[in-house]
Design a protein around this motif. Structure first.
Motif, PDB file in Angstrom:
ATOM      1  N   ASN A 184     -36.972   2.630  19.667  1.00  0.00           N
ATOM      2  CA  ASN A 184     -36.083   1.284  18.579  1.00  0.00           C
ATOM      3  C   ASN A 184     -37.303   0.898  18.426  1.00  0.00           C
ATOM      4  OD1 ASN A 184     -33.225   1.374  20.072  1.00  0.00           O
ATOM      5  ND2 ASN A 184     -34.081   1.552  21.616  1.00  0.00           N
ATOM      6  N   VAL A 185     -36.359   0.449  17.250  1.00  0.00           N
ATOM      7  CA  VAL A 185     -37.641  -0.532  16.128  1.00  0.00           C
ATOM      8  C   VAL A 185     -37.269  -2.017  16.312  1.00  0.00           C
ATOM      9  CG1 VAL A 185     -37.901   1.418  14.228  1.00  0.00           C
ATOM     10  CG2 VAL A 185     -36.376  -0.294  14.893  1.00  0.00           C
ATOM     11  N   PRO A 186     -38.269  -2.748  16.466  1.00  0.00           N
ATOM     12  CA  PRO A 186     -37.904  -3.846  16.816  1.00  0.00           C
ATOM     13  C   PRO A 186     -37.002  -4.761  16.052  1.00  0.00           C
ATOM     14  CG  PRO A 186     -40.015  -4.209  15.600  1.00  0.00           C
ATOM     15  CD  PRO A 186     -39.673  -2.271  16.131  1.00  0.00           C
ATOM     16  N   THR A 187     -36.331  -5.814  16.693  1.00  0.00           N
ATOM     17  CA  THR A 187     -34.780  -6.443  16.524  1.00  0.00           C
ATOM     18  C   THR A 187     -35.240  -7.784  15.899  1.00  0.00           C
ATOM     19  OG1 THR A 187     -33.804  -6.716  18.291  1.00  0.00           O
ATOM     20  CG2 THR A 187     -33.469  -4.662  17.210  1.00  0.00           C
ATOM     21  N   ILE A 188     -34.806  -8.952  15.743  1.00  0.00           N
ATOM     22  CA  ILE A 188     -34.850  -9.922  15.381  1.00  0.00           C
ATOM     23  C   ILE A 188     -35.513 -10.609  16.608  1.00  0.00           C
ATOM     24  CG2 ILE A 188     -32.965 -10.407  15.731  1.00  0.00           C
ATOM     25  CD1 ILE A 188     -35.471 -12.449  13.369  1.00  0.00           C
ATOM     26  N   GLU A 189     -34.226 -10.092  18.165  1.00  0.00           N
ATOM     27  CA  GLU A 189     -34.629 -10.800  19.411  1.00  0.00           C
ATOM     28  C   GLU A 189     -35.929 -10.737  19.858  1.00  0.00           C
ATOM     29  OE1 GLU A 189     -31.312  -7.931  20.817  1.00  0.00           O
ATOM     30  OE2 GLU A 189     -30.107  -9.270  19.997  1.00  0.00           O
ATOM     31  N   ASP A 190     -36.178  -9.385  19.400  1.00  0.00           N
ATOM     32  CA  ASP A 190     -37.974  -8.950  20.271  1.00  0.00           C
ATOM     33  C   ASP A 190     -38.634  -9.740  19.508  1.00  0.00           C
ATOM     34  OD1 ASP A 190     -38.000  -6.388  21.365  1.00  0.00           O
ATOM     35  OD2 ASP A 190     -36.764  -5.472  19.735  1.00  0.00           O
TER      36      ASP A 190
ATOM     37  N   MET B 283     -30.958 -13.394  26.098  1.00  0.00           N
ATOM     38  CA  MET B 283     -29.137 -14.373  26.567  1.00  0.00           C
ATOM     39  C   MET B 283     -28.348 -13.688  25.135  1.00  0.00           C
ATOM     40  SD  MET B 283     -27.408 -17.379  26.880  1.00  0.00           S
ATOM     41  CE  MET B 283     -28.904 -18.016  28.586  1.00  0.00           C
ATOM     42  N   TYR B 284     -27.075 -12.957  26.140  1.00  0.00           N
ATOM     43  CA  TYR B 284     -25.877 -12.733  25.109  1.00  0.00           C
ATOM     44  C   TYR B 284     -25.349 -13.719  25.373  1.00  0.00           C
ATOM     45  CZ  TYR B 284     -28.722  -8.939  23.226  1.00  0.00           C
ATOM     46  OH  TYR B 284     -29.970  -6.898  23.215  1.00  0.00           O
ATOM     47  N   VAL B 285     -24.270 -14.475  24.214  1.00  0.00           N
ATOM     48  CA  VAL B 285     -23.033 -15.262  24.831  1.00  0.00           C
ATOM     49  C   VAL B 285     -22.013 -14.590  23.977  1.00  0.00           C
ATOM     50  CG1 VAL B 285     -24.731 -16.522  23.480  1.00  0.00           C
ATOM     51  CG2 VAL B 285     -22.977 -17.733  25.157  1.00  0.00           C
ATOM     52  N   MET B 286     -21.292 -14.939  24.641  1.00  0.00           N
ATOM     53  CA  MET B 286     -19.398 -15.436  23.778  1.00  0.00           C
ATOM     54  C   MET B 286     -19.439 -16.434  24.141  1.00  0.00           C
ATOM     55  SD  MET B 286     -17.998 -12.861  22.450  1.00  0.00           S
ATOM     56  CE  MET B 286     -18.428 -11.486  22.119  1.00  0.00           C
TER      57      MET B 286
ATOM     58  N   TYR C 242     -32.122 -15.397  21.307  1.00  0.00           N
ATOM     59  CA  TYR C 242     -33.381 -15.207  20.497  1.00  0.00           C
ATOM     60  C   TYR C 242     -32.720 -15.273  19.591  1.00  0.00           C
ATOM     61  CZ  TYR C 242     -36.676 -15.494  23.906  1.00  0.00           C
ATOM     62  OH  TYR C 242     -37.541 -16.190  24.859  1.00  0.00           O
ATOM     63  N   THR C 243     -31.663 -14.841  18.314  1.00  0.00           N
ATOM     64  CA  THR C 243     -30.778 -13.898  17.817  1.00  0.00           C
ATOM     65  C   THR C 243     -30.594 -15.678  16.914  1.00  0.00           C
ATOM     66  OG1 THR C 243     -30.265 -11.942  18.614  1.00  0.00           O
ATOM     67  CG2 THR C 243     -29.797 -13.216  16.105  1.00  0.00           C
ATOM     68  N   PRO C 244     -31.115 -15.908  15.901  1.00  0.00           N
ATOM     69  CA  PRO C 244     -30.494 -17.482  15.333  1.00  0.00           C
ATOM     70  C   PRO C 244     -29.564 -16.895  14.800  1.00  0.00           C
ATOM     71  CG  PRO C 244     -32.422 -16.402  14.010  1.00  0.00           C
ATOM     72  CD  PRO C 244     -32.331 -15.719  15.257  1.00  0.00           C
ATOM     73  N   VAL C 245     -28.163 -18.576  15.372  1.00  0.00           N
ATOM     74  CA  VAL C 245     -26.915 -18.155  14.969  1.00  0.00           C
ATOM     75  C   VAL C 245     -26.793 -17.110  13.397  1.00  0.00           C
ATOM     76  CG1 VAL C 245     -25.997 -19.465  17.096  1.00  0.00           C
ATOM     77  CG2 VAL C 245     -26.722 -20.607  14.492  1.00  0.00           C
ATOM     78  N   LEU C 246     -27.590 -18.183  11.889  1.00  0.00           N
ATOM     79  CA  LEU C 246     -27.053 -17.458  11.015  1.00  0.00           C
ATOM     80  C   LEU C 246     -28.005 -16.253  10.517  1.00  0.00           C
ATOM     81  CD1 LEU C 246     -28.407 -21.097   9.583  1.00  0.00           C
ATOM     82  CD2 LEU C 246     -25.826 -20.474  10.142  1.00  0.00           C
TER      83      LEU C 246
END
Length: 427
Positions: free
Chosen positions: A201-207, A305-308, A382-386
């Motif tokens: 995998n290539v890097p994502t915003i989480e990486d 963390m992934y969150v619902m 880590y993923t910004p909500v925006l």
């Protein structure tokens, strides 16, 4: 539902269809949720009815019994087009009272004044949840938290002990930081003459987040992942790509295709969850015999963390009942019950100290669950909500240009930040 796939349409779709002015801006809807818990409310979930019908029907019956005079109507929507459905409901004034959301979906609703600010309406419940989970639905540029945290997920890094050993690496001491992954990957590629890649995998915003890159300014008005540390991360990935230590098909990889590469033992490391172990055992017995399980790779010391979440419609006419029910769905008792039915984790404080999440029984499945639960106590979303799906595409395209040598890592990230900032201003 595999929360870490996050394969739902973008919150940006909502932002485009739903102009902020259409709903009176961020002040629409009173934050007062006091009053008698009574009346009919609608509860909407996301792809859960097929597997958990009995659980939710029982939960609703328990709530109605505790609160005579309430009536909860449950509606479940498919994952396909879920964001579009929320967008249409929001624009048409038919948004349900209580809605299952992810942080990226709640952001435009909060900006439009449709998501109830729980810091104002229900601050008494904050202490019941993990701090990182409560803050997961906090929107930069808007004061408040806009959904109760519900279930969480995270996962370990799986690795192939045989492939590490063949490369002269210690299979009992797998990489734990990005730097160690890069060094191990280059060594594996050299030893295998490019036949074995470290990652698919290539890097994502989480990486970028787990590497320690500042992703956005505090005001939520501009992205910053093009800073020197972000450039450093992408430069290291470029080294992997050039050495064939990053799978050649990584630029077009999906979670499914990356998983297949790991199953066929052409890739040495792959992130996953406890759900994957049974799949390895069934589809790739030889891999299963050599499977290694270690902590999620991070250079910050904090896992992703992934969150619902469960959001309350700020314009609900039955706000006391809606808040009470949203809290009921996400309280410690209900979350523990749900976590024992599917491989997810509760967001409530103290729940991860339950023996179910702390005691191993010798199985790999329990080992993964215990390790993941421990990491979640300090994990970060880590993923910004925006950061919308369109923005993810911009970043992915920039990464591809850098890996292919069409632009330098610095130029590629500068362009990605400019594009994402432009999209942010349009939302």
């Amino acid at each position: 539902m595999r929360i870490n796939r996050r394969a739902v349409a973008a919150a940006a779709v909502i932002a485009v269809v739903l102009p902020l002015s259409a709903c009176g801006g961020s002040e629409a809807g009173s934050a007062d949720a006091s009053g008698k818990v009574e009346g009919e409310i609608t509860f909407q979930t996301w792809n859960l009815q097929a597997n958990f019908k009995d659980y939710f029907n029982g939960l609703i019956a328990d709530f109605e019994k505790q609160h005579p005079g309430t009536d909860v109507k449950w509606v479940d929507r498919p994952a396909e087009g879920y964001a579009d459905k929320i967008s249409a409901d929001a624009a048409g004034g038919t948004l349900p009272d209580v809605v299952n959301v992810s942080p990226d979906l709640v952001a435009p609703l909060a900006k439009a004044g449709l998501a109830l600010d729980l810091d104002k309406a229900a601050p008494q419940y904050k202490k019941e949840y993990l701090p990182g989970a409560w803050d997961a639905h906090r929107v930069p540029g808007a004061a408040g938290v806009y959904a109760f945290p519900w279930y969480l997920n995270t996962g370990p890094l799986f690795y192939n002990k045989r492939l590490l050993k063949d490369a002269g690496l210690d299979p009992e001491k797998p990489p734990t930081t990005y730097g160690e992954v890069f060094d191990a990957g280059l060594k594996m590629a050299r030893q295998s003459k490019g036949k074995v890649a470290a990652l698919a995998n290539v890097p994502t915003i989480e990486d970028f987040g787990r590497y320690g890159v500042p992703l956005m300014n505090e005001e939520g008005t501009a992205f910053s992942f093009n800073d020197p540390k972000g450039v450093e991360l992408l430069t290291r990935y470029k080294e992997l790509y050039d050495a064939k230590a990053l799978d050649p098909q990584a630029l077009t990889a999906t979670p499914e295709s990356s998983g297949h590469k790991f199953l066929t033992e052409s890739v040495a490391m792959n992130p996953g969850s406890a759900l994957d172990l049974a799949n390895f055992k069934k589809q790739a017995p030889s891999l299963y015999e050599n499977i290694g399980i270690t902590d999620q790779i991070t250079s910050t010391g904090k896992a992703n963390m992934y969150v619902m979440g469960v959001m309350v419609n700020a314009q609900s006419k039955r706000k006391p009942a809606a808040v009470a029910f949203a809290h009921f769905v996400t309280d410690a008792t209900r979350q523990m019950e749900f976590a024992k039915k599917v491989a997810i984790f509760p967001s409530t404080a103290g729940s991860l100290d339950d023996p179910y999440f702390t005691e191993e029984d010798g199985t790999d499945e329990t080992r993964v669950r215990v390790a993941a639960a421990k990491s979640l106590k300090t994990a970060v979303n880590y993923t910004p909500v925006l950061f919308s799906e369109q923005m993810k595409t911009e970043l992915r395209n920039a990464v591809a240009r850098a890996l292919q040598g069409k632009q330098s890592p610095a130029e590629a990230l500068d362009n990605a930040v400019k594009a994402c900032d432009r999209l942010l201003r349009q939302s």
